[in-house]
Design a protein around this motif. Sequence first.
Motif, PDB file in Angstrom:
ATOM      1  N   ASN A 333      21.284  76.906  97.045  1.00 22.62           N
ATOM      2  CA  ASN A 333      20.907  77.043  98.444  1.00 22.62           C
ATOM      3  C   ASN A 333      19.838  76.004  98.764  1.00 22.62           C
ATOM      4  O   ASN A 333      18.814  75.950  98.084  1.00 22.62           O
ATOM      5  CB  ASN A 333      20.370  78.460  98.679  1.00 22.62           C
ATOM      6  N   PRO A 334      20.034  75.148  99.781  1.00 17.00           N
ATOM      7  CA  PRO A 334      19.075  74.065 100.059  1.00 17.00           C
ATOM      8  C   PRO A 334      17.646  74.550 100.243  1.00 17.00           C
ATOM      9  O   PRO A 334      16.705  73.934  99.720  1.00 17.00           O
ATOM     10  CB  PRO A 334      19.625  73.439 101.351  1.00 17.00           C
ATOM     11  N   LEU A 335      17.447  75.643 100.967  1.00 16.52           N
ATOM     12  CA  LEU A 335      16.100  76.156 101.181  1.00 16.52           C
ATOM     13  C   LEU A 335      15.480  76.632  99.877  1.00 16.52           C
ATOM     14  O   LEU A 335      14.310  76.328  99.586  1.00 16.52           O
ATOM     15  CB  LEU A 335      16.130  77.302 102.198  1.00 16.52           C
ATOM     16  N   ASP A 337      16.316  75.574  96.949  1.00 13.88           N
ATOM     17  CA  ASP A 337      16.091  74.390  96.117  1.00 13.88           C
ATOM     18  C   ASP A 337      14.750  73.733  96.450  1.00 13.88           C
ATOM     19  O   ASP A 337      14.035  73.254  95.561  1.00 13.88           O
ATOM     20  CB  ASP A 337      17.231  73.381  96.309  1.00 13.88           C
ATOM     21  N   ILE A 338      14.404  73.688  97.744  1.00 13.71           N
ATOM     22  CA  ILE A 338      13.113  73.121  98.157  1.00 13.71           C
ATOM     23  C   ILE A 338      11.967  73.974  97.610  1.00 13.71           C
ATOM     24  O   ILE A 338      10.987  73.453  97.068  1.00 13.71           O
ATOM     25  CB  ILE A 338      13.038  73.023  99.693  1.00 13.71           C
ATOM     26  N   LYS A 339      12.122  75.299  97.716  1.00 12.77           N
ATOM     27  CA  LYS A 339      11.101  76.195  97.166  1.00 12.77           C
ATOM     28  C   LYS A 339      10.962  76.006  95.663  1.00 12.77           C
ATOM     29  O   LYS A 339       9.853  76.002  95.116  1.00 12.77           O
ATOM     30  CB  LYS A 339      11.470  77.652  97.473  1.00 12.77           C
ATOM     31  N   LEU A 340      12.103  75.838  95.002  1.00  9.09           N
ATOM     32  CA  LEU A 340      12.082  75.631  93.546  1.00  9.09           C
ATOM     33  C   LEU A 340      11.350  74.348  93.191  1.00  9.09           C
ATOM     34  O   LEU A 340      10.559  74.312  92.232  1.00  9.09           O
ATOM     35  CB  LEU A 340      13.513  75.594  93.002  1.00  9.09           C
ATOM     36  N   ALA A 341      11.593  73.273  93.956  1.00  9.98           N
ATOM     37  CA  ALA A 341      10.907  72.004  93.695  1.00  9.98           C
ATOM     38  C   ALA A 341       9.399  72.152  93.848  1.00  9.98           C
ATOM     39  O   ALA A 341       8.614  71.662  93.019  1.00  9.98           O
ATOM     40  CB  ALA A 341      11.440  70.927  94.634  1.00  9.98           C
ATOM     41  N   VAL A 342       8.978  72.844  94.899  1.00 11.56           N
ATOM     42  CA  VAL A 342       7.541  73.068  95.131  1.00 11.56           C
ATOM     43  C   VAL A 342       6.946  73.913  94.012  1.00 11.56           C
ATOM     44  O   VAL A 342       5.874  73.607  93.479  1.00 11.56           O
ATOM     45  CB  VAL A 342       7.316  73.749  96.498  1.00 11.56           C
ATOM     46  N   ASN A 343       7.662  74.981  93.614  1.00 10.98           N
ATOM     47  CA  ASN A 343       7.166  75.846  92.544  1.00 10.98           C
ATOM     48  C   ASN A 343       7.101  75.119  91.213  1.00 10.98           C
ATOM     49  O   ASN A 343       6.205  75.353  90.397  1.00 10.98           O
ATOM     50  CB  ASN A 343       8.060  77.088  92.420  1.00 10.98           C
ATOM     51  N   THR A 344       8.074  74.227  90.973  1.00  6.92           N
ATOM     52  CA  THR A 344       8.081  73.455  89.728  1.00  6.92           C
ATOM     53  C   THR A 344       6.853  72.556  89.652  1.00  6.92           C
ATOM     54  O   THR A 344       6.176  72.484  88.616  1.00  6.92           O
ATOM     55  CB  THR A 344       9.356  72.603  89.631  1.00  6.92           C
ATOM     56  N   ILE A 345       6.573  71.867  90.739  1.00 10.40           N
ATOM     57  CA  ILE A 345       5.389  70.993  90.769  1.00 10.40           C
ATOM     58  C   ILE A 345       4.124  71.819  90.558  1.00 10.40           C
ATOM     59  O   ILE A 345       3.228  71.435  89.794  1.00 10.40           O
ATOM     60  CB  ILE A 345       5.324  70.225  92.103  1.00 10.40           C
TER      61      ILE A 345
END
Length: 363
Positions: A333-335, A337-345
Amino acid sequence: MTSLSSAVALPSSCRARPAGGCRRARLLVTRAAASSPKLPNGRRLRVAVVGGGPSAGAEVVNGLFLRYEAPKEPNGSYVVHYNHYDSSNGKAGGEKRSLEVDAIVGADGANSRVAKDMGAGDYEYAIAFQERVKIPDDKMAYYEERAEMYVGDDVSPDFYGWVFPKCDHVAVGTGTVTHKADIKKFQAATRLRAKDKIEGGRIIRVEAHPIPEHPRPKRVAGRVTLVGDAAGYVTKCSGEGIYFAAKSGRMCAEAIVAGSANGTRMVEESDMRKYLAEFDRLYWPTYKVLDILQKVFYRSNAAREAFVEMCADDYVQKMTFDSYLYKRVVPGNPLDDIKLAVNTIGSLVRATALRREMEKVTL
């Protein structure tokens, strides 16, 4: 087909019916090359599968593959040399024999002799070491619905340690690319991590295997090609290779059957390359993503802590499970995925800050 293994197995013909449950429709998609000649006297295509478990009418030969000779003329035969083992003849070292075939499939593992003969090139590899441990029934119950992974410099500087259930026992192991000489030290640390859960266990088998870290530079030469570990089809990060070994073998067989018009025509290198192109199209993204994950998250204890923190997220668990189940990078899910990228960082930043604080304490 003939299958030659390290105990050697050799197939004598390609059958029209699909092997191992292959879909018949798939076999009819690719047509034989226009330049591919019909086989003389109505004989069937002869394919030697070296090292793999044969399917759908293969003649199994118990022996040891030694080497092959390339044909001296176009569409000529390959000559496979091997030691044949037969308990009835009393020859402990086997009897030297040879076999003429039209094509060869190297399925003989990470130390493939076929790959060496065809000049396939080397690859970096990991060493995987594990002990199969028979533990008490009450402790085995703990592993009925779970498998464990351990991360940290103590168990591996670039991979992970594990305790995986295996029917009535567990496999306790670890692996490394960068510190192969220290593998037994890492294994001892993995046993220590799992000490309370495997206490009272008895080691029933010890295993060690090389694990390819990337595909070989060359996977086809003429009418000779590689599949499975021989080709280097093991993913980074997870170390998964069994599925890709079976899948590549099946895809290779389908390409040979289709390219030979169900065993009636000679195959060509182009037929082998069609299998490689399809395999890479389907699975190259999976290999690339897992390569990136290993480089990002297995490089330090701080990065591993970030990885562990991420794995607590439900979305990460779903994406991981789906990708592992289907062996492909599944779209998310694009949204999310964005949350995942932020959480990963965020996880990486927190883990790095923790590492710096721990270094101060250590100093």
